[in-house]
Motif scaffolding. Structure first.
Motif, short mmCIF file in Angstrom:
data_model
loop_
_atom_site.label_atom_id
_atom_site.label_comp_id
_atom_site.label_asym_id
_atom_site.label_seq_id
_atom_site.Cartn_x
_atom_site.Cartn_y
_atom_site.Cartn_z
N LEU A 45 49.21 1.80 -30.54
CA LEU A 45 49.00 0.89 -31.53
C LEU A 45 47.99 -0.27 -31.29
O LEU A 45 47.98 -0.81 -30.05
N LYS A 46 47.24 -0.76 -32.14
CA LYS A 46 46.58 -1.79 -31.99
C LYS A 46 46.83 -2.72 -33.38
O LYS A 46 46.35 -2.36 -34.50
N ASN A 47 47.39 -4.06 -33.28
CA ASN A 47 47.54 -4.64 -34.38
C ASN A 47 46.71 -5.85 -34.22
O ASN A 47 46.15 -6.41 -33.26
N GLY A 48 46.40 -6.51 -35.40
CA GLY A 48 45.46 -7.79 -35.58
C GLY A 48 45.61 -8.63 -36.60
O GLY A 48 46.39 -8.30 -37.73
N TRP A 49 45.50 -9.83 -36.42
CA TRP A 49 46.02 -10.91 -37.47
C TRP A 49 45.12 -12.33 -37.55
O TRP A 49 44.50 -12.46 -36.19
N LEU A 50 44.63 -12.55 -38.47
CA LEU A 50 43.87 -13.85 -38.45
C LEU A 50 44.06 -14.65 -39.69
O LEU A 50 44.40 -14.31 -40.93
N GLN A 51 44.31 -16.01 -39.57
CA GLN A 51 44.60 -16.81 -40.54
C GLN A 51 43.26 -17.41 -41.06
O GLN A 51 42.45 -18.15 -39.98
N ARG A 52 42.85 -17.28 -42.45
CA ARG A 52 41.56 -17.81 -42.73
C ARG A 52 41.46 -19.48 -43.11
O ARG A 52 42.26 -19.89 -43.51
N THR A 53 40.49 -19.89 -42.35
CA THR A 53 40.34 -21.06 -42.31
C THR A 53 40.09 -21.91 -43.73
O THR A 53 40.48 -22.93 -44.12
N THR A 54 39.29 -20.84 -44.57
CA THR A 54 38.73 -21.58 -45.72
C THR A 54 40.30 -21.59 -46.78
O THR A 54 40.18 -22.49 -47.60
N THR A 55 41.00 -20.41 -46.64
CA THR A 55 41.94 -20.45 -47.59
C THR A 55 43.30 -20.37 -47.07
O THR A 55 44.37 -20.62 -48.06
N GLY A 56 43.64 -20.51 -45.93
CA GLY A 56 44.85 -20.35 -45.20
C GLY A 56 45.61 -19.01 -45.27
O GLY A 56 46.64 -19.10 -44.90
N LEU A 57 44.99 -18.13 -46.07
CA LEU A 57 45.56 -16.85 -46.08
C LEU A 57 45.52 -16.08 -45.01
O LEU A 57 44.66 -16.21 -44.24
N TRP A 58 46.38 -15.05 -44.79
CA TRP A 58 46.11 -14.28 -43.57
C TRP A 58 45.67 -12.56 -43.82
O TRP A 58 46.00 -11.90 -44.84
N ASP A 59 44.90 -12.14 -42.89
CA ASP A 59 44.51 -10.75 -42.76
C ASP A 59 45.35 -10.23 -41.62
O ASP A 59 45.44 -11.05 -40.73
N VAL A 60 46.27 -9.10 -42.06
CA VAL A 60 46.93 -8.60 -41.04
C VAL A 60 46.65 -6.98 -41.08
O VAL A 60 46.54 -6.48 -42.26
N ASN A 61 46.25 -6.45 -39.81
CA ASN A 61 45.88 -4.98 -39.85
C ASN A 61 46.67 -4.29 -38.64
O ASN A 61 47.11 -4.80 -37.80
N SER A 62 46.68 -3.09 -38.97
CA SER A 62 47.65 -2.41 -37.90
C SER A 62 46.88 -0.73 -37.82
O SER A 62 46.86 -0.32 -38.92
N ILE A 63 46.61 -0.35 -36.75
CA ILE A 63 46.01 0.99 -36.51
C ILE A 63 46.85 1.73 -35.32
O ILE A 63 47.26 1.17 -34.36
N GLY B 262 44.94 -11.48 -47.87
CA GLY B 262 45.35 -12.31 -48.63
C GLY B 262 46.70 -12.73 -48.89
O GLY B 262 47.38 -13.06 -49.67
N SER B 263 47.45 -12.36 -47.58
CA SER B 263 48.79 -12.49 -47.61
C SER B 263 49.13 -14.04 -47.24
O SER B 263 48.38 -14.83 -46.71
N THR B 264 50.21 -14.68 -47.94
CA THR B 264 50.31 -15.98 -47.90
C THR B 264 50.98 -16.66 -46.40
O THR B 264 51.05 -17.88 -46.05
N SER B 265 51.44 -15.55 -45.77
CA SER B 265 51.82 -15.68 -44.29
C SER B 265 51.53 -14.52 -43.49
O SER B 265 51.66 -13.55 -43.93
N MET B 266 51.84 -14.78 -42.07
CA MET B 266 51.63 -13.52 -41.12
C MET B 266 52.85 -12.59 -41.55
O MET B 266 52.77 -11.39 -41.29
N LYS B 267 54.11 -13.10 -41.66
CA LYS B 267 55.28 -12.43 -41.85
C LYS B 267 55.13 -11.62 -43.12
O LYS B 267 55.41 -10.46 -43.00
N ASP B 268 54.66 -12.25 -44.10
CA ASP B 268 54.36 -11.37 -45.32
C ASP B 268 53.29 -10.09 -45.17
O ASP B 268 53.35 -9.04 -45.81
N GLY B 269 52.36 -10.56 -44.54
CA GLY B 269 51.31 -9.66 -43.95
C GLY B 269 51.90 -8.41 -43.32
O GLY B 269 51.52 -7.08 -43.56
N VAL B 270 52.60 -8.90 -42.21
CA VAL B 270 53.46 -7.75 -41.50
C VAL B 270 54.40 -6.80 -42.40
O VAL B 270 54.21 -5.65 -42.24
N SER B 271 55.05 -7.43 -43.28
CA SER B 271 55.84 -6.67 -44.12
C SER B 271 54.89 -5.70 -45.02
O SER B 271 55.51 -4.34 -44.97
N LEU B 272 53.90 -5.96 -45.64
CA LEU B 272 53.06 -5.27 -46.37
C LEU B 272 52.64 -4.23 -45.60
O LEU B 272 52.44 -3.07 -45.85
#
Length: 83
Positions: free
Chosen positions: A22-40, A58-68
């Protein structure tokens, strides 16, 4: 990828019945505050091995991105296992 620390045992790993790489990645965008959350990773389920990549933005939080990401991984593996 085969040594997953407990804090990062989320993402495509939720779809696995056995060993996971597994490799996960996450980043909160500075311009929008939205999160990119990835998992491979590579997961085993139903006697098969799958390579899974879930990318989201485009997730509103890291938690929401992980759930998605986890819902998408479960759906993909479940769908592939029934074929």
């Amino acid at each position: 990828m085969s040594r997953v620390v407990v804090e990062q045992s989320w993402g495509v790993s939720v779809a696995a019945r056995t060993a996971v790489e597994l490799k996960n990645g996450w980043l909160q965008r500075t311009t929008t505050g939205l999160w990119d959350v990835n998992s491979i990773g590579r997961v085993a389920a139903g006697g098969h091995r799958y390579l899974v990549a879930v990318l989201s933005d485009g997730s509103t939080s890291m938690k929401d991105g992980v759930s998605l990401v986890e819902r998408a991984a479960r759906t993909a593996i479940s769908s592939a296992a029934t074929r």
